[in-house]
Design an enzyme around this catalytic site. Structure first.
Site, PDB file in Angstrom:
ATOM      1  N   ARG A 191      13.891 -11.362  -4.081  1.00 10.90           N
ATOM      2  CA  ARG A 191      13.397 -10.241  -4.898  1.00 10.90           C
ATOM      3  C   ARG A 191      14.557  -9.482  -5.547  1.00 10.90           C
ATOM      4  O   ARG A 191      14.451  -9.062  -6.704  1.00 10.90           O
ATOM      5  CB  ARG A 191      12.528  -9.299  -4.056  1.00 10.90           C
ATOM      6  CG  ARG A 191      11.809  -8.259  -4.900  1.00 10.90           C
ATOM      7  CD  ARG A 191      10.767  -7.485  -4.130  1.00 10.90           C
ATOM      8  NE  ARG A 191      11.362  -6.671  -3.080  1.00 10.90           N
ATOM      9  CZ  ARG A 191      10.655  -5.945  -2.215  1.00 10.90           C
ATOM     10  NH1 ARG A 191       9.333  -5.941  -2.275  1.00 10.90           N
ATOM     11  NH2 ARG A 191      11.258  -5.233  -1.290  1.00 10.90           N
ATOM     12  N   GLU A 218      -0.104   2.741  -5.542  1.00  7.62           N
ATOM     13  CA  GLU A 218       0.604   2.635  -4.257  1.00  7.62           C
ATOM     14  C   GLU A 218       1.090   4.021  -3.870  1.00  7.62           C
ATOM     15  O   GLU A 218       0.841   4.991  -4.582  1.00  7.62           O
ATOM     16  CB  GLU A 218       1.767   1.654  -4.369  1.00  7.62           C
ATOM     17  CG  GLU A 218       2.775   1.997  -5.464  1.00  7.62           C
ATOM     18  CD  GLU A 218       3.876   0.953  -5.622  1.00  7.62           C
ATOM     19  OE1 GLU A 218       4.086   0.158  -4.695  1.00  7.62           O
ATOM     20  OE2 GLU A 218       4.531   0.946  -6.682  1.00  7.62           O
ATOM     21  N   LYS A 241      12.855  -3.428  -8.457  1.00  7.88           N
ATOM     22  CA  LYS A 241      13.285  -2.361  -7.530  1.00  7.88           C
ATOM     23  C   LYS A 241      14.569  -1.786  -8.095  1.00  7.88           C
ATOM     24  O   LYS A 241      15.670  -2.140  -7.678  1.00  7.88           O
ATOM     25  CB  LYS A 241      13.491  -2.923  -6.126  1.00  7.88           C
ATOM     26  CG  LYS A 241      12.232  -2.790  -5.278  1.00  7.88           C
ATOM     27  CD  LYS A 241      12.457  -3.202  -3.855  1.00  7.88           C
ATOM     28  CE  LYS A 241      12.984  -2.090  -3.003  1.00  7.88           C
ATOM     29  NZ  LYS A 241      11.989  -1.132  -2.550  1.00  7.88           N
TER      30      LYS A 241
HETATM   31  N1  PXG Z   1       6.176   0.290  -3.113  1.00  7.48           N
HETATM   32  C1  PXG Z   1       7.320   0.861  -3.507  1.00  7.48           C
HETATM   33  C2  PXG Z   1       7.329   1.688  -4.724  1.00  7.48           C
HETATM   34  C3  PXG Z   1       8.497   0.664  -2.773  1.00  7.48           C
HETATM   35  O1  PXG Z   1       9.632   1.230  -3.171  1.00  7.48           O
HETATM   36  C4  PXG Z   1       7.227  -0.682  -1.206  1.00  7.48           C
HETATM   37  C5  PXG Z   1       6.109  -0.468  -1.992  1.00  7.48           C
HETATM   38  C6  PXG Z   1       7.103  -1.538  -0.002  1.00  7.48           C
HETATM   39  O2  PXG Z   1       7.740  -2.783  -0.206  1.00  7.48           O
HETATM   40  P1  PXG Z   1       8.356  -3.628   0.977  1.00  7.48           P
HETATM   41  O3  PXG Z   1       8.867  -4.848   0.335  1.00  7.48           O
HETATM   42  O4  PXG Z   1       9.434  -2.798   1.614  1.00  7.48           O
HETATM   43  O5  PXG Z   1       7.237  -3.919   1.912  1.00  7.48           O
HETATM   44  C7  PXG Z   1       8.459  -0.121  -1.600  1.00  7.48           C
HETATM   45  C8  PXG Z   1       9.721  -0.335  -0.842  1.00  7.48           C
HETATM   46  C9  PXG Z   1      11.904   4.723   1.966  1.00  7.48           C
HETATM   47  C10 PXG Z   1      12.006   3.679   0.918  1.00  7.48           C
HETATM   48  O6  PXG Z   1      12.925   5.353   2.275  1.00  7.48           O
HETATM   49  C11 PXG Z   1      11.057   2.713   0.835  1.00  7.48           C
HETATM   50  C12 PXG Z   1      11.121   1.727  -0.147  1.00  7.48           C
HETATM   51  C13 PXG Z   1      12.145   1.778  -1.023  1.00  7.48           C
HETATM   52  C14 PXG Z   1      13.087   2.768  -0.943  1.00  7.48           C
HETATM   53  C15 PXG Z   1      13.044   3.722   0.049  1.00  7.48           C
HETATM   54  O7  PXG Z   1      10.813   4.926   2.468  1.00  7.48           O
HETATM   55  N2  PXG Z   1      10.095   0.816  -0.120  1.00  7.48           N
END
Ligand code: PXG
Length: 291
Positions: free
Chosen positions: A50, A183, A150
Site C-alpha cells: 500500500r 469512515e 495515505k
Molecule cells: N481510514 C483512514 C482514514 C485511516 O487513516 C484507516 C482507515 C484504517 O486502515 P488500516 O489499514 O490501518 O486498517 C486508516 C489508518 C491513528 C492513525 O493515530 C490511524 C491511521 C492513520 C494514521 C493515524 O489513529 N489509520
C-alpha cells in the site's frame, strides 16, 4: 530509542529533517502505520504494497526495494528491542525550495521509520464501547485527493477529529460528499444487521483498510455473510452492532451514533467474536523477527 532515517539508525534527539522538506512544507509524501505483536509484524506485505501504491499514485520514488524496506522495518524493531510495537513509515518528497515544484526535491526523498509502543484508547473503552458523532467536514472527494492515498496531508481527518472533540466525542463519523457513510478519522466502519456484516465499499471515499480486509477475512472464516455496500446514517442508527477497525485502534465497538443507542447499547456478540478472533490471528500470523 533509535529511529531509521535515510539508511541510518539515529537517536530520537538526532532524528531531524529539514524545514525545507516538502513533507513539512506541503504534506507532500505518504505513510503507513503498522503493528507488530509478539515478534510478528502483522500484514507487513500488505502495508508495504500500500505504501508503494500511495507513492506511485503521487509519483513519488521509494528509495528502497520492497525487500529492503521490509529489512529496514525489522532492523528498527530489533534495535529498539520491541516485541510489540506500532511502526510508522514516513516517506516525503524531501528537501526542495519554497515552491511547490516537486522536481526541486528529486533524489532527496526522506524515509523515516519509527517504532514505538502505543495504546490508542484505554482498555475500558473496548469493553464499554464508543460513542461517535457525525461531523460537518466530509471526506475528501476521490476526484480531488483519493482517500486510498495515505498521504501526509491528513488535514481532512484532523478537522473532523477537532469537530468531534469540540462536541465532547472521541471519534468522528465522516460522510462522503454524497452524504453516505465513509469512515472515521483513522478507522473504517462496520455494522451488523441480522447477523450479517456491512461496510462501505472502498470506492466511496474510504481507505481500503488492512484491518478492514482482515475483518472481512475473519467473517468469511466464521461464515458470517459480508457486504461491501453503501450505507446511510439511518442504516447505522438501526443496526444491531457497530464497530471501527484500524491498525492503531484495532477493533473498537461503537455503542452510540449521533445519540442513537446501537443494539442494546453494549458491544454485541458478532463484534466480540470478531475481536477475539482478531486477537488470536495477530498473535499467531505475521512476519517473524527476533530481538
Ligand atoms: N481510514 C483512514 C482514514 C485511516 O487513516 C484507516 C482507515 C484504517 O486502515 P488500516 O489499514 O490501518 O486498517 C486508516 C489508518 C491513528 C492513525 O493515530 C490511524 C491511521 C492513520 C494514521 C493515524 O489513529 N489509520
Amino acid at each position: 530509542m533509535k529511529v531509521y532515517l535515510n539508511g541510518r539508525m539515529v537517536s530520537k534527539k538526532d532524528a531531524k529533517v529539514s524545514v525545507f522538506d516538502h513533507g513539512f512544507l506541503y504534506g507532500d509524501g505518504v505513510f503507513e502505520g503498522i503493528r507488530a505483536y509478539n515478534c510478528l509484524v502483522f500484514k507487513l506485505k500488505e502495508h508495504i504494497d500500500r505504501l508503494y501504491e500511495s507513492a506511485r499514485s503521487i509519483m513519488l520514488n521509494v528509495p528502497l526495494t520492497k525487500k529492503e524496506l521490509s529489512k529496514a522495518i525489522m532492523r528498527t524493531l530489533k534495535i529498539n528491542k520491541l516485541k510489540n510495537a506500532y511502526i510508522r513509515v514516513v516517506l516525503s518528497r524531501g528537501e526542495g525550495d519554497l515552491g511547490l515544484d516537486p522536481r526541486k526535491c528529486r533524489g532527496n526523498e526522506t524515509l523515516v521509520i519509527i517504532a514505538d509502543k502505543i495504546n490508542l484508547y484505554p482498555e475500558e473503552l473496548y469493553k464499554k464501547g464508543m460513542d461517535i458523532i457525525t461531523v460537518p467536514t466530509v471526506r475528501n472527494i476521490p476526484e480531488a485527493l483519493n482517500p486510498q492515498i495515505k498521504s501526509l496531508n491528513y488535514l481532512n481527518n484532523i478537522l473532523a477529529k477537532i469537530e468531534a472533540i469540540n462536541s465532547g466525542y472521541q471519534e468522528a463519523l465522516m460522510l462522503d460528499h454524497l452524504g453516505y457513510v465513509a469512515e472515521c478519522t483513522g478507522d473504517n466502519i462496520f455494522v451488523v444487521k441480522g447477523k450479517e456484516l456491512y461496510t462501505p465499499p472502498q470506492c466511496m471515499g474510504t481507505l481500503r483498510g488492512i484491518t478492514r480486509d482482515a475483518v472481512l477475512d475473519i467473517a468469511k472464516k466464521l461464515k458470517i455473510p459480508t457486504h461491501e455496500h453503501v450505507l446511510t446514517r439511518h442504516e447505522l442508527y438501526i443496526s444491531d452492532e457497530c464497530f471501527l477497525t484500524g491498525t492503531a485502534a484495532e477493533i473498537v465497538p461503537v455503542v452510540r451514533v449521533d445519540g442513537r443507542c446501537i443494539g442494546e447499547g453494549k458491544p454485541g456478540k458478532v463484534t466480540t467474536t470478531i475481536m477475539k478472533e482478531f486477537k488470536k490471528i495477530t498473535k499467531t500470523a505475521g512476519t517473524k523477527y527476533k530481538i
